[in-house]
Design a protein around this motif. Sequence first.
Motif, PDB file in Angstrom:
ATOM      1  N   GLN A 201      -8.320  -8.971 -21.216  1.00  0.00           N
ATOM      2  CA  GLN A 201      -9.324  -8.325 -21.985  1.00  0.00           C
ATOM      3  C   GLN A 201     -10.610  -9.433 -21.473  1.00  0.00           C
ATOM      4  N   LEU A 202     -10.319 -10.502 -21.624  1.00  0.00           N
ATOM      5  CA  LEU A 202     -11.424 -11.429 -21.528  1.00  0.00           C
ATOM      6  C   LEU A 202     -11.786 -11.555 -20.139  1.00  0.00           C
ATOM      7  N   LEU A 203     -10.649 -11.395 -19.162  1.00  0.00           N
ATOM      8  CA  LEU A 203     -10.886 -11.450 -17.621  1.00  0.00           C
ATOM      9  C   LEU A 203     -12.001 -10.300 -17.191  1.00  0.00           C
ATOM     10  N   VAL A 204     -11.736  -9.082 -17.842  1.00  0.00           N
ATOM     11  CA  VAL A 204     -12.201  -8.012 -17.568  1.00  0.00           C
ATOM     12  C   VAL A 204     -13.917  -7.764 -17.973  1.00  0.00           C
TER      13      VAL A 204
ATOM     14  N   VAL B 269      -6.097  -0.441 -16.286  1.00  0.00           N
ATOM     15  CA  VAL B 269      -7.125   0.453 -16.239  1.00  0.00           C
ATOM     16  C   VAL B 269      -8.087   0.532 -17.673  1.00  0.00           C
ATOM     17  N   TYR B 270      -9.320   0.250 -17.554  1.00  0.00           N
ATOM     18  CA  TYR B 270     -10.269   0.041 -18.624  1.00  0.00           C
ATOM     19  C   TYR B 270     -11.335   1.252 -18.477  1.00  0.00           C
ATOM     20  N   ASN B 271     -11.559   1.988 -19.844  1.00  0.00           N
ATOM     21  CA  ASN B 271     -12.924   2.918 -19.561  1.00  0.00           C
ATOM     22  C   ASN B 271     -14.104   2.192 -19.858  1.00  0.00           C
TER      23      ASN B 271
ATOM     24  N   ILE C 175     -11.801  -0.189 -13.455  1.00  0.00           N
ATOM     25  CA  ILE C 175     -12.897   0.502 -14.491  1.00  0.00           C
ATOM     26  C   ILE C 175     -13.149   2.049 -14.341  1.00  0.00           C
ATOM     27  N   LYS C 176     -12.737   2.722 -15.140  1.00  0.00           N
ATOM     28  CA  LYS C 176     -12.993   4.085 -14.896  1.00  0.00           C
ATOM     29  C   LYS C 176     -14.683   4.615 -15.479  1.00  0.00           C
TER      30      LYS C 176
END
Length: 266
Positions: A99-102, A222-224, A262-263
Amino acid sequence: MQIYTNNKKIESALKQKEIQELLSYFHVLPEPVILREIRKNFPQQTHLDKNLDMLIDNGIILRQSRRYQFCSEVVEDYPTTDMVKHFIQRNTETYSTEQLLVWLGEKLWSDNSGETLIADIPFPTCNRLVNESFHLVTINCAGKLTETLPNYFENISRPKLFPQLSELIGDVNPDFFNNQIGLIIERIMADKSPRRDSIFLESLLSSGVIEKQPDWRMLISVYNEDGLLDLVQELDARTQFLFARQLAEELLGDRESFTYLIKKKA
């Protein structure tokens, strides 16, 4: 030495071999020198005067009283160590490393160094492959470029760095390529199988974005776009530039890279 400016044309020019030789020379000079002394040390440089003028114009070399000297600070170690340590202590119990890297890649990472910045240490890199529906991003530790699609397209002029993808993809148009892999990714995220075999499907498999055994699925996180962390870190441009790279180094740990998707909002 690595050189960063907000003018990418100048930044590219400063990476030339002759410029790098001059920078290394001036960096270790104990005192200013006259032009005759510089010419004595660089007899093979046919554009020496032009190169010196460029370094002077960009505030890297100072010419004063007909003498030349290095006038730029060279980053030989991160000045942000305490800040990074405090950030990690404050956030790693609440959020995962991924989460922190994203958050780092989407919210904090910037190529704006605020000024001409010269570094004698290697920095992590962040490369992106972007289309209207997704961002595919790879954060690399310093000195490494794993064989991912963002790294390949960011360094497409150096195909030997990525032998598998180079043989598979070649110099395909990035926009067309993005569109094709986007269609495949959308099907897999909808729990559907790809329609057919193709170089686009094979590139996603070989670079570790997806897998087909036991079932088709995404291998990367995969993240929104609207679900990212909203951490606040108020920093000036230079500090943010260095802080982000040191934080990436610490968060990556033993990993050579971290790739995520990232979507984008519809």
